[in-house]
Write a protein that holds these residues in place. Structure first.
Motif, PDB file in Angstrom:
ATOM      1  N   ASN A 213     -81.561 -51.731 -19.435  1.00 29.54           N
ATOM      2  CA  ASN A 213     -81.728 -50.279 -19.305  1.00 29.54           C
ATOM      3  C   ASN A 213     -80.897 -49.712 -18.172  1.00 29.54           C
ATOM      4  O   ASN A 213     -80.303 -48.637 -18.280  1.00 29.54           O
ATOM      5  CB  ASN A 213     -83.194 -49.927 -19.021  1.00 29.54           C
ATOM      6  CG  ASN A 213     -84.139 -50.352 -20.098  1.00 29.54           C
ATOM      7  OD1 ASN A 213     -84.100 -51.498 -20.520  1.00 29.54           O
ATOM      8  ND2 ASN A 213     -85.001 -49.460 -20.543  1.00 29.54           N
ATOM      9  N   GLY A 214     -80.872 -50.427 -17.041  1.00 25.87           N
ATOM     10  CA  GLY A 214     -80.256 -49.906 -15.832  1.00 25.87           C
ATOM     11  C   GLY A 214     -78.754 -50.008 -15.776  1.00 25.87           C
ATOM     12  O   GLY A 214     -78.158 -49.600 -14.771  1.00 25.87           O
ATOM     13  N   LYS A 218     -78.107 -47.125 -19.385  1.00 24.83           N
ATOM     14  CA  LYS A 218     -77.736 -45.917 -18.641  1.00 24.83           C
ATOM     15  C   LYS A 218     -76.415 -45.359 -19.161  1.00 24.83           C
ATOM     16  O   LYS A 218     -76.261 -44.134 -19.317  1.00 24.83           O
ATOM     17  CB  LYS A 218     -77.624 -46.283 -17.163  1.00 24.83           C
ATOM     18  CG  LYS A 218     -77.052 -45.236 -16.247  1.00 24.83           C
ATOM     19  CD  LYS A 218     -76.619 -45.886 -14.933  1.00 24.83           C
ATOM     20  CE  LYS A 218     -75.440 -46.823 -15.169  1.00 24.83           C
ATOM     21  NZ  LYS A 218     -75.034 -47.582 -13.962  1.00 24.83           N
ATOM     22  N   THR A 222     -75.721 -41.571 -20.957  1.00 29.13           N
ATOM     23  CA  THR A 222     -74.736 -40.555 -20.554  1.00 29.13           C
ATOM     24  C   THR A 222     -73.816 -40.190 -21.708  1.00 29.13           C
ATOM     25  O   THR A 222     -73.429 -39.025 -21.855  1.00 29.13           O
ATOM     26  CB  THR A 222     -73.895 -41.059 -19.370  1.00 29.13           C
ATOM     27  OG1 THR A 222     -73.170 -42.240 -19.740  1.00 29.13           O
ATOM     28  CG2 THR A 222     -74.770 -41.371 -18.177  1.00 29.13           C
ATOM     29  N   PHE A 254     -86.505 -44.961 -19.064  1.00 30.44           N
ATOM     30  CA  PHE A 254     -85.871 -44.775 -17.759  1.00 30.44           C
ATOM     31  C   PHE A 254     -86.860 -44.455 -16.646  1.00 30.44           C
ATOM     32  O   PHE A 254     -86.839 -45.118 -15.596  1.00 30.44           O
ATOM     33  CB  PHE A 254     -84.771 -43.711 -17.836  1.00 30.44           C
ATOM     34  CG  PHE A 254     -83.567 -44.185 -18.571  1.00 30.44           C
ATOM     35  CD1 PHE A 254     -82.632 -45.001 -17.955  1.00 30.44           C
ATOM     36  CD2 PHE A 254     -83.376 -43.875 -19.914  1.00 30.44           C
ATOM     37  CE1 PHE A 254     -81.529 -45.482 -18.640  1.00 30.44           C
ATOM     38  CE2 PHE A 254     -82.282 -44.345 -20.606  1.00 30.44           C
ATOM     39  CZ  PHE A 254     -81.344 -45.152 -19.970  1.00 30.44           C
ATOM     40  N   VAL A 263     -83.484 -47.645  -9.371  1.00 28.46           N
ATOM     41  CA  VAL A 263     -83.433 -48.403 -10.615  1.00 28.46           C
ATOM     42  C   VAL A 263     -83.674 -49.884 -10.314  1.00 28.46           C
ATOM     43  O   VAL A 263     -82.959 -50.494  -9.516  1.00 28.46           O
ATOM     44  CB  VAL A 263     -82.086 -48.208 -11.329  1.00 28.46           C
ATOM     45  CG1 VAL A 263     -82.041 -49.033 -12.610  1.00 28.46           C
ATOM     46  CG2 VAL A 263     -81.861 -46.730 -11.648  1.00 28.46           C
ATOM     47  N   ASP A 281     -76.909 -46.044  -9.331  1.00 27.14           N
ATOM     48  CA  ASP A 281     -77.351 -45.987 -10.729  1.00 27.14           C
ATOM     49  C   ASP A 281     -78.279 -44.795 -10.950  1.00 27.14           C
ATOM     50  O   ASP A 281     -78.288 -44.180 -12.022  1.00 27.14           O
ATOM     51  CB  ASP A 281     -78.080 -47.278 -11.109  1.00 27.14           C
ATOM     52  CG  ASP A 281     -77.150 -48.481 -11.092  1.00 27.14           C
ATOM     53  OD1 ASP A 281     -76.001 -48.330 -11.501  1.00 27.14           O
ATOM     54  OD2 ASP A 281     -77.583 -49.554 -10.657  1.00 27.14           O
ATOM     55  N   VAL A 285     -78.349 -41.435 -13.858  1.00 26.12           N
ATOM     56  CA  VAL A 285     -79.509 -41.054 -14.673  1.00 26.12           C
ATOM     57  C   VAL A 285     -79.935 -39.624 -14.354  1.00 26.12           C
ATOM     58  O   VAL A 285     -80.253 -38.838 -15.257  1.00 26.12           O
ATOM     59  CB  VAL A 285     -80.668 -42.037 -14.445  1.00 26.12           C
ATOM     60  CG1 VAL A 285     -81.899 -41.598 -15.236  1.00 26.12           C
ATOM     61  CG2 VAL A 285     -80.271 -43.451 -14.849  1.00 26.12           C
TER      62      VAL A 285
END
Length: 860
Positions: A213-214, A218, A222, A254, A263, A281, A285
């Motif tokens: 996810n991170g 991410k 975006t 998130f 994160v 990070d 987000v």
């Protein structure tokens, strides 16, 4: 910037249009270098073009510079980018990294064509169609590498290119392909075999099996938000189609993995090893979230604005305006921060639990701490390393955890600073053998194992499987959560690399390492995390280390240990002994973590200063480690409680704690009950029994039994392989209130049995609510059991009361009401006349007396 563009007369001589960048395979050491230089050349041209079309910029509207960029764009495209063939079949003239040909260069070219659409129409009207044709010649939508953020990039380029040349079919095709990245992945039947993306439980996977996810998650966020901004108001997609999906990502994928705006490492793969990464990070987000506030409805938008303001003002995350990329986003963010009507708060996961069973991660949050756990199996990789990043990752997914304390500087405590300074054989939560391990580069002289004749190249599937992100061979790894409480469990195993090396499936020069065996569980409550381990042994008989925690602090922070042994003697500093509890403190940050040692055995407390093997300059930290050592020739057990922010008085009180280990912490069953909250959790690795619960095989269970007779249950199947789970509760005559269609119940006079269809549910957590229908005597029984579990009734009186109550139940079930009333009267007399050393809490007594009177009235 403009000085980087060479004079036209030098382009052929120096093989390039940008100073110090020579193009072509003949001018590069590798194909990847050559294709990368091509993309960087287009990127430099795009930056120059952007500067000429940005209002307020010094070069805004400079047609002379635009003409030079247009000419350079055509020359580089014709000379280096316009080559035939298919790189995947090996018949083409392309070289290097596929990404440069299909996405990287195409993205920069597309931006230039959009930025300078009007100047290009005047100067070189055929250029746009020519470039689009060339880009399409390199493109395939076949899902080879094109998943997640890569697919989003590619498809966005495609529909923008369609708009540039007026091709409606290309626009619609690009949008259609783009929407495929937004669909939840079906782990059982993934479309086109693509497993990279978001899952129903909020997990995000990349490379098929990396919790990400991170990082790539991410990136995908975006890209999709950017597509929303491009397509908004065009009519090509229904209103709310994309925004609803992205809003779900923000809430479920998130917000839970950002503690105090930071994160978490458990979802950042190799990126977590970057030094000084801080909250970078987070910035990405938050920018996406800020963009989304413009497209969500009032309620959802307001909650998101509150969360953004909370991260910006209430945490240590720094989100300066110049860290954001888009000018409209900067304006929206500034207005949001300055708006006094927006309250800074976390409406998503201020406290609670997020169980991500697809990617085998758990996040447990309370007001003063956050706890993050990384598990692994044959489905999810033990770690990710690549290109020299995160070089010593061997146990990062082997039950490793982080304890984040509220108000900490989290990057200084964890992130790359932790990964590079803590001994990789002492990461918190892991059990490791006494051996020296070498990095890929130390073993093979480069950052990958190279054997192209057998399919091992720097980016081949075999490299990924065995070296970059290998899985284990265990199938048990699961968790379940209920009302913010959760348990998780996993079986330890070696990497698939070790097993296949022993089976003769890998070349002789491949080096592989064997891990210890054992089974572990984590039980997460309000103020503590109970950790159990059993069957801990080593196939090679090596000395083993189980790390309870390894904490980092600045060298001059005076971090220290205090402790008490089982005789009650207290002390401080590094030591070894059979300790009852330990407390670590960092006085400079006013933070503390406590540890309650439930099983006897020597605990080692160690403090050393370590300097990272990375960074310029490399950071130095004081590492405070608490660990057990085991003889790997024999099976060992561990049992301890993590208590963030604990005082010494609190730790000493655990000698009389209402937390109890129900089982003897075996290899088949690990279970805990917490009397203060009335919750029992059990992890079954095989068929077994724990308290009121009996399971027919591998199962994860959280049970909450209320005094009013309500029984709530969370159940998950941790192997992803069993087609059904059968649970028997020692609670008679239960009636289902709510449950999934996959759950059925068989109620009896002695017990109730649940059968849950778990075929192809991939670790889904089933929430089941039931109540007793057996009459008033069972309500007394439920209230009594709750009182005993919470220590409101303790001592010999508990056994006497239980006997009287069971007699009353048997008579009531046989319709012998007078005898049942007589037994209840005896129960009431015993309850109201306790004798030392009996304990009967007055509130519990009053509740039970009331329920007994109600039961007698109904039986009469």
């Amino acid at each position: 910037m403009f000085g980087r563009l060479r004079p036209n007369s030098d382009w052929v001589q120096y093989s390039g249009v940008i100073v110090d960048v020579r193009l072509g395979l003949e001018n590069s050491t590798t194909g990847a270098t050559a294709s990368g230089r091509m993309t960087s050349t287009f990127r430099a041209l795009a930056e120059i073009a952007l500067a000429t079309v940005t209002p307020g910029a010094a070069s805004y509207g400079d047609r002379q510079r635009q003409d030079r960029v247009i000419e350079a764009l055509r020359w580089v495209t014709e000379t280096y980018y316009d080559v035939p063939g298919d790189i995947y079949t090996g018949t083409g003239e392309k070289y290097g990294d596929w990404f440069d040909w299909e996405i990287g260069s195409a993205h920069q070219i597309t931006m230039m064509l959009a930025f300078m659409r009007d100047p290009i129409a005047d100067v070189d009207p055929d250029l746009t169609l020519y470039c689009v044709d060339v880009m399409h010649s390199h493109l395939t939508f076949e899902p080879k590498f094109h998943t997640g953020a890569n697919r989003a990039d590619m498809t966005t380029n495609y529909f923008v290119q369609g708009a540039l040349v007026g091709d409606d079919d290309a626009i619609e095709e690009g949008i259609s392909q783009h929407l495929t990245v937004m669909a939840d992945i079906d782990p059982v039947s993934p479309v086109d075999g693509i497993t990279d993306g978001f899952y129903e439980d909020g997990s995000f996977l990349h490379h098929d099996n990396v919790a990400y996810n991170g990082s790539y998650g991410k990136n995908l966020l975006t890209r999709v938000v950017n597509a929303i901004k491009i397509l908004h108001g065009t009519g090509y997609i229904p209103e709310g189609l994309m925004t609803g999906t992205v809003h779900g990502w923000l809430l479920n994928s998130f917000a839970p993995i950002m503690y105090e705006g930071y994160v978490l490492e458990i979802v950042r793969g190799r990126i977590a090893a970057r030094l000084n990464n801080g909250y970078l990070d987070t910035i990405v987000v938050i920018e996406a979230m800020t963009d989304m506030t413009r497209y969500l409805g009032a309620d959802d938008g307001d909650r998101l604005r509150s969360y953004i303001k909370h991260v910006a003002l209430d945490t240590q995350a720094q989100i300066p305006l110049d860290s954001l990329i888009s000018l409209p986003t900067i304006a929206t963010y500034a207005d949001l921060i300055d708006d006094p009507t927006i309250v800074a708060e976390n409406p998503y996961l201020p406290t609670g639990h997020a169980a991500f069973n697809i990617m085998e991660r758990n996040v447990h949050v309370r007001q003063a701490f956050g706890f993050a756990l990384a598990r692994s199996s044959e489905r999810i990789s033990k770690y990710e390393t690549m290109s020299g990043a995160n070089p010593r990752p061997w146990f990062q997914g082997e039950g490793a955890y982080q304890i984040y304390l509220a108000g900490q500087d989290h990057p200084a405590t964890y992130s790359g600073e932790y990964i590079h300074t803590v001994d990789p054989m002492k990461y918190a939560g892991t059990t490791t053998p006494d051996e020296e391990r070498q990095t890929i580069e130390e073993l093979y002289g480069q950052r990958w194992y190279d054997n192209p004749d057998l399919g091992f190249t720097s980016s081949s599937p075999l490299q990924n499987k065995y070296f970059y992100y290998p899985c284990g061979v265990n199938i048990h790894s699961g968790s379940a959560d209920l009302d913010g409480y959760a348990t998780a469990s996993m079986e330890m195993s070696s990497e698939i690399t070790w097993h296949h090396k022993q089976e003769g499936l890998l070349p002789e020069d491949v080096v592989a390492y064997q891990n210890p065996h054992g089974r572990k569980s984590w039980f997460m409550f309000d103020d503590e995390i109970v950790t159990l381990g059993a069957g801990i042994t080593d196939p090679q008989g090596r000395l083993l280390t189980t790390s309870v925690d390894s904490r980092t602090s600045l060298v001059d922070a005076s971090a220290r240990y205090t402790w008490a042994n089982r005789s009650g003697d207290v002390g401080s500093g590094a030591t070894t002994g059979d300790l009852a509890w330990v407390r670590w403190t960092d006085p400079t940050l006013d933070t503390a973590v406590g540890y309650v040692m439930l099983n006897q055995g020597d605990v080692h407390l160690q403090q050393v200063d370590r300097t990272a093997q990375a960074g310029n300059p490399p950071p130095t930290r004081t590492i405070s480690s608490i660990f057990y050592e085991h003889d790997g020739k024999e099976e060992s057990r561990v049992a301890y409680i993590l208590v963030p922010n604990a005082t010494e008085e609190r730790l000493a009180s655990y000698a009389h704690s209402s937390i109890r280990v129900l089982m003897m912490n075996t290899t088949n069953v690990q279970a805990v009950t917490h009397g203060d909250v009335g919750v029992t959790m059990a992890n079954f690795f095989a068929a077994g029994e724990a308290g009121l619960v009996r399971a027919d095989g591998a199962t994860v269970v959280v049970l909450n039994r209320n005094p009013d007779g309500l029984v709530r249950l969370a159940v998950s199947e941790p192997t992803f392989a069993r087609e059904r789970v059968r649970l028997t509760l020692a609670l008679p005559d239960l009636e289902m209130i709510s449950a999934d269609d996959a759950v059925s119940i068989e109620s009896g006079s002695d017990a109730s049995t649940l059968v849950i269809d778990t075929k192809d549910v991939s670790g889904r957590v089933f929430i089941i609510e039931m109540t007793t229908s057996a009459g008033p005597v069972h309500e007394v029984s439920a209230a009594f059991d709750h009182a005993v579990a919470t220590d409101a009734i303790a001592g010999p009186v508990a056994a006497r009361l239980r006997t009287s109550l069971r007699i009353a139940e048997r008579h009531a079930e046989a319709d012998r009401n007078p005898q049942a009333i007589q037994a209840l009267r005896r129960f009431q007399d015993q309850l109201t006349a306790p004798r030392p050393p009996d304990t009967v809490d007055p509130a519990a007594k009053d509740l039970l007396v009331q329920k007994v009177e109600t039961a007698i009235a109904q039986l009469s």
